[in-house]
Design a protein around this motif. Structure first.
Motif, mmCIF file in Angstrom:
data_model
loop_
_atom_site.group_PDB
_atom_site.id
_atom_site.type_symbol
_atom_site.label_atom_id
_atom_site.label_comp_id
_atom_site.label_asym_id
_atom_site.label_seq_id
_atom_site.Cartn_x
_atom_site.Cartn_y
_atom_site.Cartn_z
ATOM 1 N N ALA A 29 -7.109 -25.148 31.887
ATOM 2 C CA ALA A 29 -6.699 -25.142 33.291
ATOM 3 C C ALA A 29 -7.900 -25.176 34.238
ATOM 4 C CB ALA A 29 -5.855 -23.894 33.572
ATOM 5 N N LEU A 30 -9.095 -25.234 33.667
ATOM 6 C CA LEU A 30 -10.299 -25.155 34.510
ATOM 7 C C LEU A 30 -10.451 -26.311 35.505
ATOM 8 C CD1 LEU A 30 -13.036 -23.752 35.179
ATOM 9 C CD2 LEU A 30 -14.057 -25.148 33.357
ATOM 10 N N PRO A 31 -10.305 -27.580 35.056
ATOM 11 C CA PRO A 31 -10.511 -28.664 36.030
ATOM 12 C C PRO A 31 -9.581 -28.526 37.235
ATOM 13 C CG PRO A 31 -10.457 -29.534 33.793
ATOM 14 C CD PRO A 31 -10.068 -28.092 33.689
ATOM 15 N N GLU A 32 -8.317 -28.162 36.989
ATOM 16 C CA GLU A 32 -7.370 -28.016 38.091
ATOM 17 C C GLU A 32 -7.738 -26.812 38.972
ATOM 18 O OE1 GLU A 32 -5.255 -29.984 39.246
ATOM 19 O OE2 GLU A 32 -4.156 -28.683 40.627
ATOM 20 N N ASP A 82 0.793 -24.058 34.101
ATOM 21 C CA ASP A 82 1.768 -23.686 35.142
ATOM 22 C C ASP A 82 1.939 -22.166 35.233
ATOM 23 O OD1 ASP A 82 2.042 -26.300 35.643
ATOM 24 O OD2 ASP A 82 4.015 -26.526 34.686
ATOM 25 N N GLN A 83 2.062 -21.515 34.063
ATOM 26 C CA GLN A 83 2.206 -20.046 34.041
ATOM 27 C C GLN A 83 1.007 -19.378 34.713
ATOM 28 O OE1 GLN A 83 3.197 -17.834 30.404
ATOM 29 N NE2 GLN A 83 3.538 -19.801 29.392
ATOM 30 N N PHE A 84 -0.162 -19.889 34.348
ATOM 31 C CA PHE A 84 -1.415 -19.313 34.852
ATOM 32 C C PHE A 84 -1.489 -19.426 36.380
ATOM 33 C CE2 PHE A 84 -5.812 -20.649 36.082
ATOM 34 C CZ PHE A 84 -6.482 -19.452 35.883
ATOM 35 N N PHE A 85 -1.203 -20.632 36.911
ATOM 36 C CA PHE A 85 -1.320 -20.807 38.358
ATOM 37 C C PHE A 85 -0.260 -19.995 39.103
ATOM 38 C CE2 PHE A 85 -3.750 -24.648 37.034
ATOM 39 C CZ PHE A 85 -4.931 -24.299 37.660
ATOM 40 N N GLU A 86 0.925 -19.889 38.504
ATOM 41 C CA GLU A 86 1.968 -19.109 39.156
ATOM 42 C C GLU A 86 1.535 -17.641 39.284
ATOM 43 O OE1 GLU A 86 5.859 -20.169 37.649
ATOM 44 O OE2 GLU A 86 6.704 -18.343 38.523
ATOM 45 N N ARG A 87 0.969 -17.122 38.196
ATOM 46 C CA ARG A 87 0.521 -15.714 38.241
ATOM 47 C C ARG A 87 -0.681 -15.553 39.173
ATOM 48 N NH1 ARG A 87 2.180 -15.906 32.420
ATOM 49 N NH2 ARG A 87 4.110 -14.701 32.415
ATOM 50 N N LEU A 88 -1.590 -16.512 39.101
ATOM 51 C CA LEU A 88 -2.778 -16.438 39.945
ATOM 52 C C LEU A 88 -2.376 -16.447 41.436
ATOM 53 C CD1 LEU A 88 -5.834 -16.501 40.471
ATOM 54 C CD2 LEU A 88 -5.819 -18.956 40.034
ATOM 55 N N LYS A 145 -4.869 -22.564 28.125
ATOM 56 C CA LYS A 145 -4.673 -23.895 27.552
ATOM 57 C C LYS A 145 -3.967 -24.802 28.573
ATOM 58 C CE LYS A 145 -2.442 -25.563 23.342
ATOM 59 N NZ LYS A 145 -1.581 -25.153 22.235
ATOM 60 N N ALA A 146 -4.310 -26.080 28.577
ATOM 61 C CA ALA A 146 -3.788 -27.003 29.601
ATOM 62 C C ALA A 146 -2.253 -26.987 29.655
ATOM 63 C CB ALA A 146 -4.291 -28.420 29.319
ATOM 64 N N GLU A 147 -1.623 -26.974 28.472
ATOM 65 C CA GLU A 147 -0.153 -27.025 28.420
ATOM 66 C C GLU A 147 0.494 -25.800 29.074
ATOM 67 O OE1 GLU A 147 -2.230 -27.691 26.089
ATOM 68 O OE2 GLU A 147 -1.698 -29.618 25.156
ATOM 69 N N ILE A 169 -3.440 -12.602 34.312
ATOM 70 C CA ILE A 169 -2.816 -13.799 34.883
ATOM 71 C C ILE A 169 -2.745 -14.892 33.812
ATOM 72 C CG2 ILE A 169 -3.407 -13.346 37.296
ATOM 73 C CD1 ILE A 169 -5.866 -15.208 36.866
ATOM 74 N N GLY A 170 -2.623 -14.468 32.585
ATOM 75 C CA GLY A 170 -2.657 -15.415 31.462
ATOM 76 C C GLY A 170 -1.323 -16.068 31.196
ATOM 77 N N ALA A 171 -1.191 -16.599 29.970
ATOM 78 C CA ALA A 171 0.021 -17.335 29.602
ATOM 79 C C ALA A 171 0.495 -16.913 28.220
ATOM 80 C CB ALA A 171 -0.271 -18.832 29.615
ATOM 81 N N LEU A 172 1.801 -16.924 28.041
ATOM 82 C CA LEU A 172 2.406 -16.603 26.750
ATOM 83 C C LEU A 172 2.772 -17.902 26.039
ATOM 84 C CD1 LEU A 172 4.866 -13.838 28.061
ATOM 85 C CD2 LEU A 172 2.618 -13.472 27.031
ATOM 86 N N ASP A 173 2.502 -17.959 24.771
ATOM 87 C CA ASP A 173 2.814 -19.149 23.971
ATOM 88 C C ASP A 173 3.515 -18.683 22.695
ATOM 89 O OD1 ASP A 173 2.909 -21.665 22.893
ATOM 90 O OD2 ASP A 173 0.744 -21.999 22.855
ATOM 91 N N PRO A 174 4.760 -18.209 22.818
ATOM 92 C CA PRO A 174 5.415 -17.533 21.692
ATOM 93 C C PRO A 174 5.786 -18.462 20.546
ATOM 94 C CG PRO A 174 6.924 -17.730 23.556
ATOM 95 C CD PRO A 174 5.588 -18.208 24.033
ATOM 96 N N ASP A 175 5.869 -19.769 20.786
ATOM 97 C CA ASP A 175 6.373 -20.676 19.757
ATOM 98 C C ASP A 175 5.284 -21.329 18.904
ATOM 99 O OD1 ASP A 175 8.937 -20.126 20.586
ATOM 100 O OD2 ASP A 175 8.832 -21.643 22.173
#
Lengths: 424, 94
Positions: free
Chosen positions: A90-93, A60-66, A55-57, A15-21
Motif C-alpha cells: 500500500a506504500l505507493p498509494e 482498502d482495509q488499511f486506508f479505511e482504518r488510517l 499487502k496491496a490486495e 491500522i492493519g489488515a486481516l487476511d483470514p483466508d
C-alpha cells in the motif's frame, strides 16, 4: 468484519489488515489461520507517523482504518521496518495521498526501495541504531536488526510508551480479529513455526538483535504479523533467546571443531569409505568427527546437528547417475538453517559412472558452503590403496577444518580440469 | 597469456590464474571462505580485504564504488565478483 482501528495505547493505533483466508504464505509456509498485516499509526503533538503498511490486495482495509485515525496531511513520517511486498503493497498509494510524508528506511534498504518502487529518485532518509525522529511529545528510535528475515529489516521503538514495532520479528501467521495475545485463540504453534522457518536460518542475526532489544523496557511488542503481544511481552523475547540458543549443552570444547560424516551405502563400500575418512579426520588434533548412517535417520533430525556443526561430509553411492534421495533430502533441509561458510565435502563409491559426488559438491557450493577439497570417488569395492586415499582425504578435511592445512599452490588449469569430470 | 598468483591468506592457498580472472571464479572452486551472494555487484556479500597488491587488481567501476560506499567499506576492500587479477595479490574475507 468491522474496519475500525484498534487502540494499543493513548497514542498508538493498529491500522492493519486481516487476511483470514490465506492458506499458504511465501510458498514455504502453511497458514491454517490466515494472517494479518499489521500497520500502526503513532500520534505525537507534532504529527502522525505511519509504521509499515499492508499487502496491496488488502490496501482498502488499511486506508479505511488510517482515515479513521488521521488526515493524510497530518502524516509526517512513514517508517518501513521491512520492505517485503506484504508490508509495502500500500506504500505507493500512501505516498500519493500523503506526499509530504518523509520515508524512513534502514541503511540496508536503500537499493531495495528503488527496485521496489521502480524509481531511481525516491526521497528517503536511511537510519541506523540510535537514530531518532521526534513527533513533538513522542520519540521514535531505530534499531538496526538486519537479516530478520531480509537484509533491510529494522525495529522501531516508541520511547515514551515502551512499544516495540518489531517488523517480522516476534510475528506469526495467525489471523484473529481479537488481535491481542491475551484475547486471541491459542497461537503458540504459529509463533514457533514462524520462528523455525523464517528466523532460524538467521540465528546469528537473531542473537545480535536480541542484544539490542533485551535492555529496553517493553510494554507491548507490535509485530507486522499475528497477535500484538501486550501480555508478558518479554516472555516472547525470552522464547527467541531460547530458540536461538542450543538445546542440550554442547560437550564439545571451545578448542575443538565438529565434523559430521553422513553416509548411506548399498553394498557397504561407501560405509567403508566413511569410516576411513572419520579415522583420518580424527588424526588431526581438535577434530571431533562422528558418523551418521542416513538410512537410519531422517533429515529433520540431522538438520539440528548440522546447524551446530563446523564441517559436514556426505557420502552417497551413485544410482542411476545421481546421488540417492536421503542425501538430497539432507542437503535440501539445509535451507532451514544457516550453512554459509561451513566446511563441506562429498564422497562415495559407484558402479560405472559416479556422478553423485560432484553433484553433491556443486549443490553445497551453491549453498555457499566452503569446499576446499575434491571428494573421493571410488569404483566399486575400495582397495587398500583407495582406503588410504580416504584416510588422507579425511585428514586433509580435518586440517582445513582446524586451519592447520599446509600451504598449497594450485594452477587454475588443474582446477578447471577437475571440474570437467561433472560435465563429461 | 601471463599468469599471476592470487593468495587466499585465510586458507593458505595460492592459485596461478590467467590475467583478467575475477577473484570469484577462483575463490569458490578452492573453497575459500569468502561468502558469495549475487556475484553481480548488488549484494556486497563477497567483500574482501586486499592485504597485498591492491594496485594489481582492476580499477573499481563506478557501480562497485557506489556499492562499497553503501556497505561502509574500508579503503582496502573490494568485491570479489568484480575485481580482476592483473598481478600478484593477497586477499582474505572482509
Amino acid at each position: 468484519m468491522t474496519k475500525s482501528p484498534v487502540w494499543l495505547s493513548e497514542r498508538v493505533q493498529w491500522i492493519g489488515a486481516l487476511d483470514p483466508d490465506m492458506r499458504s504464505f511465501d510458498i514455504i509456509l502453511k497458514t491454517p489461520n490466515g494472517t494479518t498485516y499489521n500497520a500502526y499509526a503513532v500520534r505525537g503533538s507534532d504529527g502522525v507517523a505511519v509504521v509499515d503498511t499492508v499487502k496491496a490486495e488488502c490496501a482498502d482495509q488499511f486506508f479505511e482504518r488510517l482515515e479513521a485515525v488521521a488526515r493524510y496531511d497530518e502524516i509526517k513520517v512513514i517508517i518501513l521496518n521491512h520492505l517485503e511486498p506484504d508490508h509495502t503493497g500500500a506504500l505507493p498509494e500512501l505516498m500519493r495521498r500523503a506526499p509530504q510524508a518523509k520515508l524512513y528506511i534502514s541503511q540496508s534498504a536503500q537499493l531495495m526501495i528503488k527496485a521496489l518502487l521502480n524509481q531511481q529518485d525516491v526521497e528517503f532518509t536511511s537510519v541506523g541504531t540510535g537514530d531518532t525522529i521526534s513527533l513533538g511529545d513522542r520519540t521514535l528510535k531505530f534499531l538496526h536488526t538486519p537479516y530478520l528475515h531480509w537484509p533491510d529489516t529494522q525495529c522501531t521503538y516508541l520511547e515514551e510508551e515502551c512499544i516495540l514495532f518489531s517488523g517480522d520479528v516476534f510475528g506469526c501467521h495467525f489471523c484473529d480479529e481479537r488481535l491481542f495475545n491475551d484475547k486471541v485463540g491459542d497461537f503458540r504453534f504459529a509463533f514457533e513455526y514462524y520462528y523455525a522457518h523464517i528466523m532460524r536460518p538467521f540465528r546469528e542475526h537473531v542473537i545480535n538483535a536480541l542484544q539490542l532489544i533485551e535492555p529496553l523496557p517493553i510494554n507491548i511488542i507490535a509485530p507486522t504479523h499475528g497477535p500484538i503481544l501486550r501480555d508478558k511481552p518479554t516472555s516472547y523475547i525470552q522464547r527467541y533467546r531460547d530458540l536461538s540458543g542450543q538445546g542440550l549443552q554442547s560437550e564439545v570444547n571451545a578448542d575443538e571443531k565438529t565434523l559430521l560424516i553422513f553416509y548411506i551405502s548399498a553394498y557397504g563400500s561407501t560405509t567403508q569409505m566413511a569410516r576411513m575418512i572419520r579415522d583420518g579426520a580424527e588424526q588431526v588434533a581438535g577434530v571431533r568427527a562422528s558418523l551418521y548412517d542416513m538410512e537410519g535417520g531422517d533429515s529433520d533430525l540431522f538438520v539440528d546437528l548440522v546447524e551446530d556443526a563446523d564441517g559436514i561430509l556426505i557420502g552417497s553411492p551413485t544410482i542411476n547417475g545421481d546421488a540417492v534421495k536421503p542425501a538430497w533430502d539432507l542437503v535440501s533441509s539445509f535451507a532451514k538453517i544457516n550453512v554459509k561458510g561451513k566446511l563441506a565435502g562429498a564422497f562415495g563409491s559407484f558402479g560405472w559412472s559416479g556422478e553423485a559426488v560432484r553433484m553433491l559438491e556443486d549443490r553445497m557450493r551453491g549453498l555457499k558452503m566452503r569446499l576446499p577439497l575434491d571428494g573421493v570417488r571410488i569404483k566399486l569395492i575400495p582397495s587398500l590403496d583407495e582406503l588410504e586415499q580416504c584416510r588422507k582425504y579425511g585428514q586433509e578435511a580435518g586440517e582445513h577444518l582446524m586451519g592447520v592445512n599446509a600451504p598449497r599452490v594450485i594452477d587454475m588449469a588443474t582446477l578447471l580440469a577437475s571440474r570437467k569430470e561433472l560435465i563429461n | 597469456m601471463p599468469k599471476y598468483n592470487i593468495t587466499f591468506a585465510d586458507i593458505k592457498t595460492t592459485v596461478a590464474v590467467p590475467r583478467g580472472t575475477r577473484i570469484v571464479e577462483v575463490a569458490e572452486k578452492i573453497g575459500a571462505s569468502i561468502p558469495f551472494g549475487c556475484k553481480e555487484n548488488d549484494c556486497g556479500d563477497c567483500m574482501v580485504d586486499v592485504l597485498e597488491g591492491a594496485a594489481n587488481l582492476s580499477v573499481p567501476s563506478p557501480l562497485e564504488i557506489d556499492l562499497l560506499k553503501q556497505k561502509f567499506a574500508k579503503p582496502n576492500n573490494r568485491l570479489a565478483c568484480q575485481a580482476m587479477v592483473l598481478g600478484d595479490v593477497t586477499v582474505k574475507p572482509a
